[in-house]
Scaffold this active site. Structure first.
Site, short mmCIF file in Angstrom:
data_model
loop_
_atom_site.label_atom_id
_atom_site.label_comp_id
_atom_site.label_asym_id
_atom_site.label_seq_id
_atom_site.Cartn_x
_atom_site.Cartn_y
_atom_site.Cartn_z
N ARG A 41 0.24 75.38 7.90
CA ARG A 41 -0.84 74.90 7.14
C ARG A 41 -2.11 76.01 6.88
O ARG A 41 -2.32 76.50 7.88
CB ARG A 41 -1.78 73.77 7.49
CG ARG A 41 -2.46 73.12 6.36
CD ARG A 41 -3.13 71.60 6.82
NE ARG A 41 -4.14 71.95 7.70
CZ ARG A 41 -4.80 71.06 8.45
NH1 ARG A 41 -4.47 69.78 8.02
NH2 ARG A 41 -5.82 71.16 9.17
N SER A 110 0.83 62.62 4.59
CA SER A 110 -0.17 62.16 5.17
C SER A 110 -0.74 60.89 4.48
O SER A 110 -0.71 60.60 3.45
CB SER A 110 -1.56 63.19 4.96
OG SER A 110 -1.25 64.32 5.54
N LYS A 139 -10.95 70.50 7.62
CA LYS A 139 -10.50 70.46 6.19
C LYS A 139 -11.66 70.56 5.52
O LYS A 139 -12.70 69.84 5.79
CB LYS A 139 -9.76 69.31 5.70
CG LYS A 139 -8.12 69.50 6.49
CD LYS A 139 -7.30 68.33 6.20
CE LYS A 139 -6.65 68.58 4.91
NZ LYS A 139 -5.57 67.38 4.73
#
Length: 213
Positions: A41, A110, A139
């Site tokens: 990611r 998710s 995030k």
């Protein structure tokens, strides 16, 4: 042939949390510590940079027999022949993604609420991410925590594997275990550690104690 998501620790890269280390360096440390599922990611790099890193990581994960999942970028997942693709709620729908990647790649998504988890299962997801369980700052668009009650819902109602994620640390991991997720993901606790290998081994020892491996 599609691989099965191995139970236990679920590793994720995030260069901005890695104490100045690049993703490749971190991945090597993770693999040396016995990680068996790894998600790439990176929200900030240009696509060409991500492709180059994923090409290297694909080779490394094959050497270590680690399931390799690419986050968001379906084109990169196909280009490097990753084992899996992870989607967010605003990414390509699971059904459309499956049409593109075929049946031999693991697809996860998710989820943040029961209706999303149920829909993911209905549409053929191979696993769901459930979270953020606790407050997290990994995030930029971090959501409010969904809490362990959501994990309990997944345990009782979702048949595909659930990956618990978001704000999970050594101080609260016991609460997470009690809700029975298939996998546990710790991001900042691992990446910000001065010794990633040692920290992951500690996590794996805890998982072994709970029969998670």
């Amino acid at each position: 042939m599609k691989k099965i998501l191995p139970k236990g620790f679920y590793a994720i890269t995030d260069e901005k949390l890695s104490n100045g280390k690049d993703n490749i360096t971190v991945v090597k440390e993770m693999l040396d510590s016995g990680v068996k599922v790894l998600q790439y990611r990176d929200k900030y790099k240009q696509k060409i940079e991500k492709v180059k890193q994923c090409e290297v990581i694909r080779k490394l994960t094959e050497q270590y027999n680690c399931l390799f999942i690419v986050n968001d970028d379906i084109d990169i997942a196909l280009a490097v022949k990753s084992d899996g693709l992870h989607l967010g709620q605003t990414d390509l729908p699971i059904i459309k993604a499956r049409e593109i990647v075929g049946n031999d790649i693991v697809i996860g998504i998710s989820t943040h609420q029961p209706k999303q988890a149920l829909l993911a299962q209905q549409e053929g997801a191979d696993y769901i991410g459930a979270g953020p369980i606790y407050q997290t700052f990994t995030k930029d668009d971090a959501m409010h925590p969904v809490g362990i009650e959501y994990l309990k819902f997944c345990k009782d109602n979702i048949k595909i594997p659930t990956v618990a994620i978001g704000g999970i640390k050594f101080t609260n991991i016991e609460q997470v275990f009690k809700c029975g997720p298939n996998n546990v993901c710790m991001i900042s606790e691992i990446l910000m550690s001065n010794d990633i290998k040692s920290t992951i081994r500690t996590v794996k020892e805890i998982l072994n104690d709970k029969n998670y491996n």
